[in-house]
Design a protein around this motif. Structure first.
Motif, PDB file in Angstrom:
ATOM      1  N   VAL A  40       1.168   0.925   6.996  1.00 45.68           N
ATOM      2  CA  VAL A  40      -0.083   1.505   7.490  1.00 45.68           C
ATOM      3  C   VAL A  40       0.097   1.872   8.969  1.00 45.68           C
ATOM      4  N   ILE A  78      -7.704  -2.823   7.849  1.00 46.35           N
ATOM      5  CA  ILE A  78      -6.309  -2.497   7.589  1.00 46.35           C
ATOM      6  C   ILE A  78      -5.433  -3.621   8.152  1.00 46.35           C
ATOM      7  N   THR A  96      -2.510   6.984   8.489  1.00 45.85           N
ATOM      8  CA  THR A  96      -2.969   6.481   7.192  1.00 45.85           C
ATOM      9  C   THR A  96      -4.052   5.427   7.368  1.00 45.85           C
ATOM     10  N   GLY A  97      -3.992   4.669   8.480  1.00 45.21           N
ATOM     11  CA  GLY A  97      -5.029   3.680   8.732  1.00 45.21           C
ATOM     12  C   GLY A  97      -6.406   4.301   8.804  1.00 45.21           C
ATOM     13  N   PRO A 142      -4.015   6.461   0.591  1.00 43.52           N
ATOM     14  CA  PRO A 142      -5.461   6.234   0.556  1.00 43.52           C
ATOM     15  C   PRO A 142      -6.145   6.729  -0.710  1.00 43.52           C
ATOM     16  N   PRO A 196      -5.666  -2.760   2.871  1.00 41.47           N
ATOM     17  CA  PRO A 196      -4.333  -2.205   2.622  1.00 41.47           C
ATOM     18  C   PRO A 196      -3.313  -2.743   3.627  1.00 41.47           C
ATOM     19  N   TYR A 237      -7.412   5.231   5.273  1.00 43.72           N
ATOM     20  CA  TYR A 237      -7.807   4.058   4.486  1.00 43.72           C
ATOM     21  C   TYR A 237      -9.214   3.596   4.859  1.00 43.72           C
ATOM     22  N   VAL A 247      -1.739  -4.449   9.611  1.00 47.19           N
ATOM     23  CA  VAL A 247      -0.651  -3.666  10.197  1.00 47.19           C
ATOM     24  C   VAL A 247       0.418  -4.593  10.757  1.00 47.19           C
ATOM     25  N   ALA A 256       0.819  -1.212   0.000  1.00 45.72           N
ATOM     26  CA  ALA A 256       0.000   0.000   0.000  1.00 45.72           C
ATOM     27  C   ALA A 256       0.850   1.258   0.000  1.00 45.72           C
ATOM     28  N   SER A 257       2.016   1.202   0.615  1.00 44.21           N
ATOM     29  CA  SER A 257       2.882   2.381   0.700  1.00 44.21           C
ATOM     30  C   SER A 257       3.413   2.804  -0.662  1.00 44.21           C
TER      31      SER A 257
END
Length: 210
Positions: free
Chosen positions: A159, A175, A163-164, A138, A155, A167, A177, A132-133
């Motif tokens: 995260v 999410i 950003t979570g 998002p 994603p 998203y 993580v 996702a990065s």
């Protein structure tokens, strides 16, 4: 097991990778104790399959345990034999078909629209947006959801809590993580700090609305 319903309800998938099996198992225990009940143990962890087997024996059915970094058919067979309830892949490969043939739910890695289509064709229960990065964040998820509004996206990769939140507000089903949540706990680090981070992510996952 309906993986998608669980992802929608819990909105947080913890991803454990560690260089020490006992520390990784302690990490899983600590997460479960704090209320994180959807946990993936990556095959890149030390003795990952032993960690899954022991965690399954100790934690029972209240915690959903999966194996991550499933690439090959043998990876899927090993994960199933260890007691994993779902398989997570970094992309499309033989592990997806084998996991499905064994009755395991699958969270399949994809990044591009073509890969999302292929993941759906392979029978993925949900799509792991990975990494996702690398997508620009998002905003990419919102763009991707336009042609795929019914696809459950999770994603994964870089995260954090900021950003979570974005998203989840942008339509992510949940999410995933890893290091921002786990830190060095699975390598033998401070479990009290892990507890603090787990509580922060749980508060985020429990926020109403999107």
């Amino acid at each position: 097991m309906d993986l998608v319903s669980l992802l929608r309800a819990r909105r947080l998938l913890a991803i454990v990778r560690g260089r020490r099996a006992e520390a990784a198992l302690d990490t899983v225990r600590t997460l479960a104790d704090e209320g994180v009940t959807l946990i993936e143990v990556s095959l890149t962890s030390h003795r990952a399959l032993d960690v899954i087997t022991r965690a399954r024996e100790e934690l029972g059915v209240q915690v959903l345990l999966g194996v991550g970094t499933v690439v090959t058919a043998q990876d899927a067979r090993d994960a199933h034999a260890a007691g994993a309830q779902f398989a997570v892949t970094p992309g499309l490969g033989d592990g997806v078909e084998q996991a499905r043939s064994l009755g395991m739910s699958t969270l399949v890695g994809a990044l591009t629209p073509s890969e999302v289509i292929a993941a759906q064709a392979a029978g993925a229960d949900a799509v792991k947006l990975f990494p996702a990065s690398a997508t620009g964040g998002p905003g990419y998820l919102r763009t991707l959801r336009a042609p795929f509004p019914q696809v459950p996206f999770v994603p994964v990769g870089g995260v954090d809590t900021r950003t979570g939140r974005s998203y989840l507000n942008g339509g992510a089903t949940a999410i995933g993580v890893g290091s921002p949540l786990i830190g060095d706990a699975a390598d033998g680090g401070d479990l009290s700090l892990l507890r603090e981070r787990a509580r922060a992510y749980l508060r985020l996952a429990e926020e109403p609305g999107r």
